[in-house]
Design a protein around this motif. Structure first.
Motif, PDB file in Angstrom:
ATOM      1  N   VAL A 225      38.390  28.888  44.211  1.00 41.61           N
ATOM      2  CA  VAL A 225      38.011  28.245  43.099  1.00 41.61           C
ATOM      3  C   VAL A 225      36.484  27.746  42.804  1.00 41.61           C
ATOM      4  O   VAL A 225      35.772  27.960  42.070  1.00 41.61           O
ATOM      5  CB  VAL A 225      38.912  27.020  42.620  1.00 41.61           C
ATOM      6  CG1 VAL A 225      38.375  26.378  41.552  1.00 41.61           C
ATOM      7  CG2 VAL A 225      40.548  27.701  42.798  1.00 41.61           C
ATOM      8  N   ASN A 229      34.787  34.108  41.181  1.00 32.98           N
ATOM      9  CA  ASN A 229      35.154  35.418  41.406  1.00 32.98           C
ATOM     10  C   ASN A 229      33.933  36.374  41.803  1.00 32.98           C
ATOM     11  O   ASN A 229      34.520  37.265  42.456  1.00 32.98           O
ATOM     12  CB  ASN A 229      35.673  35.780  40.141  1.00 32.98           C
ATOM     13  CG  ASN A 229      36.657  34.838  39.587  1.00 32.98           C
ATOM     14  OD1 ASN A 229      37.459  34.323  39.988  1.00 32.98           O
ATOM     15  ND2 ASN A 229      36.402  34.980  38.208  1.00 32.98           N
ATOM     16  N   TYR A 450      36.774  30.685  38.306  1.00 32.14           N
ATOM     17  CA  TYR A 450      38.051  30.942  38.357  1.00 32.14           C
ATOM     18  C   TYR A 450      39.105  30.614  37.242  1.00 32.14           C
ATOM     19  O   TYR A 450      39.929  31.201  36.696  1.00 32.14           O
ATOM     20  CB  TYR A 450      38.765  30.087  39.751  1.00 32.14           C
ATOM     21  CG  TYR A 450      40.035  30.153  40.184  1.00 32.14           C
ATOM     22  CD1 TYR A 450      39.876  31.438  41.455  1.00 32.14           C
ATOM     23  CD2 TYR A 450      41.200  29.708  39.698  1.00 32.14           C
ATOM     24  CE1 TYR A 450      41.173  31.478  41.813  1.00 32.14           C
ATOM     25  CE2 TYR A 450      42.216  30.011  40.282  1.00 32.14           C
ATOM     26  CZ  TYR A 450      42.546  30.896  41.292  1.00 32.14           C
ATOM     27  OH  TYR A 450      43.771  31.272  41.839  1.00 32.14           O
TER      28      TYR A 450
END
Length: 861
Positions: A225, A229, A450
């Motif tokens: 998180v 990504n 995230y």
DNA sequence: GACCTGCTGCGGCTTG
């Protein structure tokens, strides 16, 4: 491996400071210097600040091996974000000292709400090398013109106490801030590389991001998180301190369990036992679950043990900051023997002199108890000593469950929030207020987080519409047209809009509170509007450990003077509701299964034997493959009691759901009561429970959402969630500082917006979010499903009972609390109820009563 | 306005 110049300098400086004591420091240094980002899992008091600051210094020294002692910088190199502004000063001091000792001419500064206007403008002129700040202040910086300049030299961002932020909207705010810093940082590093030809090992993300987190159940996910990504997996490291903390946890066992309260949550009956422990210890922290409970305990101690006056203090979130700071300082100075507190003392600096922690009532979670227990014996290698004080009999089993969970290293997870549209809207306007943004650029940045990985382009489009035209519904109202588009650049041009936005950056919303001040000046803290409205001039109440006479209320301030009365009501505050965590609940069920199998491993279980025997005699002790339902008739009606042991929020939802499903067989209206162990359905008619149980649909997940919508006032729940969402999303303005808009007005306007959206634009993203939040947080839908699934696989044991069992009694007492008109105290009512049902083991107001102060646990008059 | 036991945390000071 060769040690670099940087490492040598640091090690030399750090050698006297017990570097070797914490082996993870070397691992952290290695990870950092090799270009990794990641998560450091280390508790407070382990030197975690230096674990990150020193590798950063080493890296800098490596870049400037010959000139580092004179090296001047023209920008910010390190950004350190903490959830608590109070922490920034301590960290700053430690860092500054280290720099001074190494002869590094650096400035370490803080930027929070406490920073003076002069300092803020100084910051704008010349940035320090290291800046310590909060998530909110970071976003305020992003709302400044030409903000990219601030971060153009940035090398590393540290998110301290990441576990505190993860799972909250503040965490989402951090994710969004980082997505921007990553873009700014990487651009600048590419430039740096070209011009200075720096030798970096990794180039994709030259901006390093490090989180620091205490142990939680989902550390790997916490790292994901934090980094987003798009972060290359091979560039991520997890560094674990692995510092084993020795814990000694003891439950206080009431001498005669059969005479201990079956219900209640204050726990004062064990005051003498607790005070014995306090007397034997050097310094004790007594943790309570609520602010009002702190006040009650403090008062009771003062009344019964007057010798503690002067060496005892109280600490909770509604007390004036000045008082709280004084308490913290006095703890450090070893001037206090005892502090009664809530989790406000969980956070912040360590309290070294504390040798004993007492937890009154269930802490409701394993991690919370660990953290509190860790407040004692704060020397490396020392054992933490913590006592658990049950406030009613069955709670003692939670003590056994806690010990078991800690032994098995079971920790709660912090689940990250997804698609918090209100936070995103705020962020979009923040960027529009400063330099403006281009839609596609921003969309791709946001998608790297995230939280918004699943945001669709059309949803993003709706949000763009919303901030520019007010969306489908609000288009006629200028008020909502905040952002303008010029050549594809989304910008706020109105100074008024910009200022109002800066005033309302942040995701923390709270009830309006009334400040309590002496007539002679000086503030004591805050209480709630609803409590003050019940006071008449001349009334006495207890607050901040003092007896106060209410004089008048003027401009959100209640003026008081000293009172000599020893009686008086104690305020209560409406805070969050903490259900038993699912991890602790699971271990609790495990313990219960052991009990049902006759295992008596724990002292708690041994002590509870009479209670369990009675439960078995009157009804049944369920094993883990059994689900117990008790059916019982009284003059009040037909009672049904269910025991999922899954926490009160789940029980609330399940109770409504089952009531609804029963009422489909036979119309009836139910009153519902619940606690963390089970719930009760009560109706004046006969309930066809056998018939309901024969139907396989009774506990089924089919039509769950539909049935929930029918059984609960889902609209009302969503409407309440929407209030906060509207605040965060900037749909309502809460007023200029110091002149807040009346609560009632805000209530009315968010309520109106909710209705308008619901009617004309039901697919509105904020409305959808309100329903989702209600489902996820109010109903704990995920846990509800899991619990129903579990029950479906269990054998249902339906017992018709003659009178309330030890399991049933506390739940039924709980329902007493809701009766509106009564002049009896809860204690009196419990006693009366016990007599009328002939329940055993319920203490009459104890002989100790004569020693007890005149506290009634009532709200208002 | 609802909750009834119920924690914690931040930020902003001028427009219309």
């Amino acid at each position: 491996m060769m040690t670099s110049k940087g490492q040598q300098v640091i090690q030399q400086w750090y050698r006297e400071k017990n570097w070797e004591q914490f082996p993870f420091q070397a691992e952290m240094m290695d990870a950092y210097l090799n270009g990794y980002s990641g998560l450091l899992n280390a508790p407070t008091g382990s030197g975690k600040t230096f674990a990150l600051f020193l590798p950063f210094l080493a890296g800098f020294i490596n870049q400037h091996p010959d000139t580092f002692k004179t090296q001047q910088n023209n920008g910010l190199l390190m950004l350190w974000i903490t959830p608590l502004r109070a922490l920034t000063n301590d960290i700053r001091k430690a860092m500054q000292e280290a720099c001074n000792e190494m002869g590094l001419p650096w400035r370490i500064m803080t930027r929070t709400g406490d920073t003076s206007a002069a300092e803020k403008s100084a910051l704008k002129k010349k940035l320090p090398e290291v800046l310590l700040t909060t998530p909110e202040s970071l976003h305020l910086m992003l709302a400044q013109k030409e903000y990219p300049k601030l971060f153009s030299q940035l090398q590393v961002v540290v998110i301290d106490e990441w576990h505190e932020l993860l799972g909250t909207k503040r965490g989402v705010q951090v994710e969004l801030g980082l997505s921007k810093l990553k873009v700014l940082g990487s651009k600048s590093e590419v430039l740096n590389q070209k011009s200075k030809d720096l030798e970096l090992k990794s180039h994709d993300f030259p901006l390093k991001i490090w989180g620091i987190s205490a142990t939680i159940g989902n550390l790997e996910q916490a790292a994901e998180v934090l980094l987003g990504n798009d972060f290359p997996k091979e560039q991520i490291r997890m560094v674990r301190a692995n510092l084993e903390k020795k814990l000694d946890i003891r439950s206080i066992i009431p001498q005669n369990i059969e005479n201990y309260s079956w219900a209640g949550h204050i726990g004062l009956k064990l005051l003498p036992e607790v005070m014995e422990i306090v007397a034997k210890s050097k310094t004790t922290l007594i943790f309570t679950n609520t602010r009002s409970q702190s006040e009650i305990w403090y008062h009771a101690i003062l009344d019964n043990y007057p010798e503690y006056a002067g060496i005892m203090a109280m600490h909770h979130g509604s007390l004036d900051n000045e008082l709280r700071n004084w308490v913290e300082a006095a703890l450090h100075a070893e001037a206090l023997k005892l502090v009664v507190c809530t989790s406000s003392l969980d956070l912040g600096v360590d309290f070294r002199p504390v040798d004993t922690v007492v937890q009154v009532g269930s802490p409701k979670g394993v991690a919370r108890f660990m953290q509190r227990a860790g407040r004692s014996g704060h020397h490396p290698g020392a054992t933490s000593l913590a006592y658990f004080v049950p406030t009613h009999s069955l709670e003692l089993l939670e003590g056994a469950a806690l010990k078991e969970a800690i032994k098995a290293k079971i920790f709660e997870s912090r689940d990250p929030l997804l698609l918090a549209m209100d936070v995103l809207i705020q962020y979009m306007v923040t960027l529009a207020v400063s330099d403006g943004f281009k839609a596609e650029e921003l969309f791709s940045e946001i998608k790297t987080t995230y939280a918004f990985a699943d945001l669709s382009r059309s949803e993003f489009g709706q949000l763009l519409d919303f901030i520019t035209t007010g969306g489908k519904t609000l288009a006629q109202y200028d008020e909502f047209l905040k952002v303008e588009v010029e050549n594809g650049l989304y910008k706020v041009n109105s100074r008024r809009v910009a200022m109002r936005h800066r005033l309302s950056i942040g995701t923390i919303t709270s009830e309006l509170s009334i400040r309590v001040k002496w007539l002679s000046g000086g503030s004591l803290g805050t209480i709630e509007e609803s409590f003050v409205s019940k006071l008449k001039p001349g009334n006495t109440f207890w607050f901040a450990g003092r007896s106060l006479e209410f004089v008048r209320v003027k401009e959100m301030t209640a003026y008081v003077k000293k009172s000599n009365s020893t009686k008086g009501i104690i305020p209560s505050w409406n805070g969050g509701r903490m259900p038993l965590s699912s991890q602790l609940a699971a271990v609790f069920r495990l313990k219960l299964d052991e009990v049902a199998h006759g295992l008596e491993r724990d002292v708690e279980v041994k002590a509870l034997k009479p209670l369990f025997d009675l439960q078995q005699k009157l009804s049944h002790l369920p094993q883990s493959h059994e689900f117990l339902i008790e059916s019982f008739k009284s003059k009040e009606g037909h009672h049904l009691l269910f025991y999922p042991f899954e926490g009160r929020l789940v029980h609330e939802g399940m109770a409504s759901l089952l009531a609804y499903r029963i009422s489909k067989i036979k119309p009836a209206s139910f009153s519902i009561a619940m606690n963390d162990y089970g719930f009760e359905l009560l109706t004046d008619e006969d309930i066809p429970i056998e018939e309901a149980l024969e139907d396989s649909a009774f506990f089924s997940l089919d039509n769950l959402i539909d049935d929930i919508q029918h059984s609960l006032n889902a609209n009302e729940m969503a409407r309440r969630k929407f209030r906060d969402i509207a605040h965060i999303g900037g749909l309502v303005f809460t007023g200029y500082p110091g002149q807040q808009i009346k609560n009632k007005h805000l209530q009315a306007s968010t309520s109106l917006l909710f209705e308008v959206f619901s009617e004309y634009e039901p697919d509105n993203l904020l409305i959808r979010q309100a329903y989702n939040e209600a489902l996820a947080f109010q109903l704990e839908e995920f846990r509800l499903r899991a619990a129903l699934q579990r029950i479906q696989s269990q054998n249902i044991i339906l017992k018709v009972i003659e009178r309330p069992t030890p399991f049933a009694f506390p739940i039924m007492v709980d329902s007493l609390g809701r009766e509106k008109l009564t002049t009896e105290t809860l204690e009196e009512r419990i006693a009366k109820m016990a007599r009328s049902y002939g329940a055993e083991g319920v203490a009459e107001p104890a002989e100790r009563k004569s020693r007890k102060p005149g506290i009634t646990r009532k709200k208002g008059f």
